[in-house]
Design an enzyme around this catalytic site. Structure first.
Site, PDB file in Angstrom:
ATOM      1  N   GLU A 187      39.017  23.270  60.201  1.00  0.00           N
ATOM      2  CA  GLU A 187      39.527  22.429  59.113  1.00  0.00           C
ATOM      3  C   GLU A 187      40.923  22.891  58.735  1.00  0.00           C
ATOM      4  OE1 GLU A 187      37.073  22.306  55.639  1.00  0.00           O
ATOM      5  OE2 GLU A 187      35.260  21.715  56.723  1.00  0.00           O
ATOM      6  N   GLU A 194      30.915  27.525  55.911  1.00  0.00           N
ATOM      7  CA  GLU A 194      31.384  28.549  54.977  1.00  0.00           C
ATOM      8  C   GLU A 194      30.208  29.200  54.245  1.00  0.00           C
ATOM      9  OE1 GLU A 194      34.444  26.893  52.477  1.00  0.00           O
ATOM     10  OE2 GLU A 194      35.790  26.490  54.171  1.00  0.00           O
TER      11      GLU A 194
END
Length: 855
Positions: free
Chosen positions: A248, A101
């Site tokens: 995820e 991220e």
């Protein structure tokens, strides 16, 4: 080849006390049948332990290593040699995730992201591993904007300079777009807007499905919507050949006071349903051919993580491999050893108001035929004496009786499945399939029915009925007590708990009136307090965030249609109370040709139409082909009292068949206009209604002249008459500014031409379902008509002219056969008469339900 099939893997974080050793971890994964894992680094001990196993591994470059790798090709080559070449192929490394991220957590490192990826890829090329091992980077969902509905999603333009070349790289190398997608955070950020069931993959009724207004695709869960938003975002940058890999996704099992939905039950439900959803291989609504693979976050609770509590509570297992909770993933192959499908219970959810729970409890103990004897006064589960406790027992009784079937623990969204046994003290909640309420008299522990008042007494009540004190049929304790063989569904009196039959609207014992929620079928379970202002009550609620209808997205503005005020004369029965007070957020209108054929299971068919009315709760209804008998069946139904009717009782009995309007809203007037050219008595029925807090609306119906290709001429299609009637109806209705005109138009575009719509009028189906033929009379889709000649026509239509309302959605209803009902039709086949046993549907037509919302 194996990796081409969708799979479920696990992220393995290492902020864990008492972490298993690498060897123990591998053995544990093999025991649990886990074949895909993702590591947040490239731990050499773990990579060595994975050697010569079938476990496929994603290794990662931590964010703090981006600078070195992105700045130096030699550093990247060294990293590949040290962490990939040294272990592959003994250790099955499938991908490298570069950073985590980066764009949203360390944006200062964003310029180094693509150089690092390309340097690592070039090092793989040099080692001839670039076709076996992919390189990508995981992104947070927040890099996408306007993600709901998915068709409007796009990547944040701030990152276009990064995303465009990155996507081109992924396309060129066949690498996936890695996305971290969490419906949990979507729910937490949109509480009161996004239903929990939609986030947990729970089975949904059509009214709870999310509908993208631009594509009209139906979404049953939030994760699929997020995946499709990623595909749309890529397509907006001219990339359409990169697949999404969910690196995820998960749900925490514990949280602090600010995270009340981080619970074991919700985590269990989410992850269990997620696993089953992936292994079902149904894809997403936009890409049904592609099911994304998912890595669950995470395998172990990382108890060393910093607060909040939820940060340490995402794992399925504690660090010592003890399960935090036991998944129920039956039917998903051999994946995961811990499966507790046979140890689930259904209980009432927390935070549900007592009125709603009572409605569901009444249904469970009545039509649902749950075994509610144990929650009667004096019995083992009577305490705690509150609605939630009693409802939980009744819900579970029904759930177990139905074999824990999908959807049997819903009760209009007030129940939930749990793996925790809710039994307490001497109150034992059944965890196996139960028999029905009326038990066999051969059992010494059977309940018994009082001969005088028919109350179903519990087995412990051996001598006298607890309601009327009448002695049992055998005045002493005996295993042969008389048992009622009457299995007619009953409703439970709220005052005295006596089980009354549905033919009695007042309790036989204490005189209390039956609750309005005592209905004949589970689909009819309603609560008058949860109707028009409930954002989930509409069919195909316009997409997420599931805002109320008056807050639909800007993209819907192009669907607005214009419409004009004329006076109409009063008529009909206006004596019914209507919706009033707060403004309506959306408006539902149903049109249905109910089929006047009275010799074909008339009452069950009309009851089925009543079920549809109670399921969808339309504010306005247009009926065609109503006969006096159909009128009387409707008039005696539970739902009838909520509506005003355009046809009075006297008029209803004086005509053969006719059109009829019904309104839940306040009616200013009903009127009708006969068509002068009709040989069949056809005309136009009109109603002007008051919409609370909104502009008035006119709605109308008609049954235009029917084609009659039969003797004596065989060419009596009455096209000219039908076209004239259509023109006359549109001309009359165009005097109003907001009009909905629905009915059986008997229209054939090839024979009659285009329907003669004036300026600002639209055909709702054509606007909202472009490309869908929309046959409402269909001998192929309606199995009840399969004995007829092949015929597919869009006979039923809804037209609108709207100044102050917007189109929301349109759906067909009545497409399901009535369970357990069939009829025999004779058909000549090659000269022989054959008997066909066919199912029965509510009508030979399908109905249309349209949703409007104010501008």
């Amino acid at each position: 080849e194996q990796d081409k099939d969708p799979f479920v893997g696990f992220n393995i974080g290492t902020d864990v006390s008492n972490m298993l050793s690498p060897t123990e971890l591998v053995k544990f994964l093999q025991t649990q049948k886990v074949n895909h894992v993702r590591l947040y680094d490239a731990d050499p001990e773990l990579l060595k332990a994975f050697a010569k196993t079938k476990i496929r591994v994603i290794i990662s470059v931590p964010n703090n290593q981006l600078l070195a790798i992105g700045s130096s090709n030699s550093t990247a080559a060294s990293w590949i040699g040290r962490n990939v070449v040294a272990y592959y192929p003994e250790t099955l490394i499938t991908s490298i995730s570069v950073g985590d991220e980066v764009l949203t957590t360390v944006p200062s490192s964003a310029p180094l992201l693509l150089p690092a990826i390309e340097s690592l890829y070039n090092a793989l090329v040099a080692s001839n591993l670039h076709t076996q091992i992919k390189v990508s980077t995981p992104h947070a969902a927040s890099i996408m904007l306007d993600t709901f509905p998915p068709s409007q999603a796009y990547f944040n333009q701030t990152w276009h300079s990064i995303m465009v070349p990155l996507l081109q790289f992924l396309s060129k190398t066949g690498s996936p777009l890695m996305m971290n997608l969490y419906p949990y955070y979507v729910y937490m950020q949109n509480k009161g807007v996004v239903p929990l069931d939609n986030c947990l993959f729970e089975p949904l009724t059509p009214s709870k499905e999310m509908v993208d207004p631009n594509t009209l695709l139906h979404y049953t869960n939030v994760l699929d919507a997020m995946v499709d938003a990623a595909y749309v975002s890529m397509k907006n940058l001219n990339v359409s050949d990169v697949v999404v890999l969910v690196t995820e996704s998960g749900w925490p099992s514990e949280g602090d006071s600010k995270e009340p939905y981080a619970t074991i039950d919700n985590a269990d439900t989410y992850n269990s349903n997620l696993i089953k959803h992936i292994f079902d291989r149904t894809g997403t609504p936009m890409h049904p051919e592609m099911t994304p693979s998912v890595y669950i976050y995470e395998l172990f609770n990382e108890d060393l993580r910093s607060p909040p509590v939820s940060e340490a509570s995402w794992g399925l297992f504690y660090g010592n491999s003890t399960p935090v909770y036991l998944l129920h993933v039956s039917g998903s192959g051999t994946f995961l050893a811990n499966d507790t499908t046979n140890q689930t219970y259904c209980i009432a959810m927390d935070g549900v108001d007592a009125k709603t729970l009572q409605a569901a409890l009444d249904w469970a103990c009545g039509p649902g035929r749950s075994n509610c004897s144990e929650i009667q006064p004096g019995e083992s589960c009577y305490q705690p004496n509150n609605v939630k406790g009693h409802a939980s027992f009744a819900f579970n009784s029904y759930y177990q009786k139905e074999g824990r079937a999908s959807g049997s623990c819903d009760f209009k969204g007030v129940a939930m499945i749990t793996t925790t046994d809710p039994s307490h003290g001497s109150c034992i909640f059944p965890g196996r399939i139960l028999t029905t309420l009326a038990m066999s008299s051969s059992s010494p522990s059977s309940s018994w029915s009082c001969n005088k008042c028919t109350f179903l007494n519990s087995p412990s009540q051996k001598l006298n009925c607890v309601i009327c004190l009448t002695p049992a049929s055998i005045p002493s304790p005996s295993p042969s007590l008389s048992v009622s063989t009457n299995d007619e569904a009953k409703w439970a009196c709220k005052a005295c708990t006596f089980l009354n039959t549905y033919k009695n609207s007042i309790c036989d014992v204490c005189g209390t009136r039956s609750p309005t929620s005592s209905l004949l079928g589970f689909d009819e379970l309603t609560d008058s307090g949860l109707d028009s202002n409930n954002p989930d009550s509409s069919v195909g609620s316009v997409f997420f965030p599931l805002r109320r209808c008056n807050n639909k997205r800007k993209a819907m503005d192009d669907d607005v249609v214009e419409i004009g005020s004329g006076s109409v004369v009063p008529g009909g029965d206006l004596g019914v109370a209507s919706d009033s007070g707060t403004s309506l957020s959306c408006l539902k209108i149903l049109t249905y040709n109910v089929w006047f054929r009275e010799d074909l299971e008339l009452k069950p068919r009309m009851r089925a139409i009543g079920h549809l009315i109670q399921l969808h709760s339309p504010h306005l209804i247009c009926f065609q082909e109503v006969t006096p008998e159909i009128y009387n069946i409707f008039r005696k139904s539970n739902w009838w009292k909520e509506y005003s009717c355009s046809v009075s009782v006297d008029v209803a009995d004086s005509r053969g068949y006719y059109c009829m309007l019904l309104s839940k809203l306040g009616v200013k007037s009903f009127s009708s206009k006969s068509f002068g050219n009709s040989m069949m008595g056809r005309g136009l029925s009109i109603a002007e209604v008051e919409v609370p807090g909104r502009k008035p609306l006119v709605f109308a119906t008609s049954h235009l002249e029917s084609p009659c290709p039969g003797p004596p001429k065989w060419d009596q299609m009455f096209s000219r008459e039908r076209v004239e009637q259509a023109n006359e109806a549109i001309e009359i209705l165009s005097a109003n500014t907001n009009v909905v005109f629905g009915g059986d138009m008997n229209w054939d575009d090839k024979l009659d031409g285009k329907f003669p719509l004036a300026d600002k009028w639209v055909d709702v189906w054509e606007v909202l379902k472009p490309g869908d033929l929309g046959f409402t009379y269909d001998t192929k889709a309606n199995p009840m008509l399969s004995g007829n000649r092949a015929l597919q026509k869009r006979l039923d239509r809804i037209f609108c002219r709207l100044d102050d309302y917007k189109l929301g959605g349109i759906e067909m209803v009545g497409k399901e056969a009535i369970p357990g009902l069939s009829y025999v039709k004779e058909k000549k086949v090659r000269g022989d008469i054959k008997e066909l046993e066919l199912p029965v549907l509510p009508s030979d037509h399908f109905g249309l339900l349209v949703t409007l919302s104010p501008k």
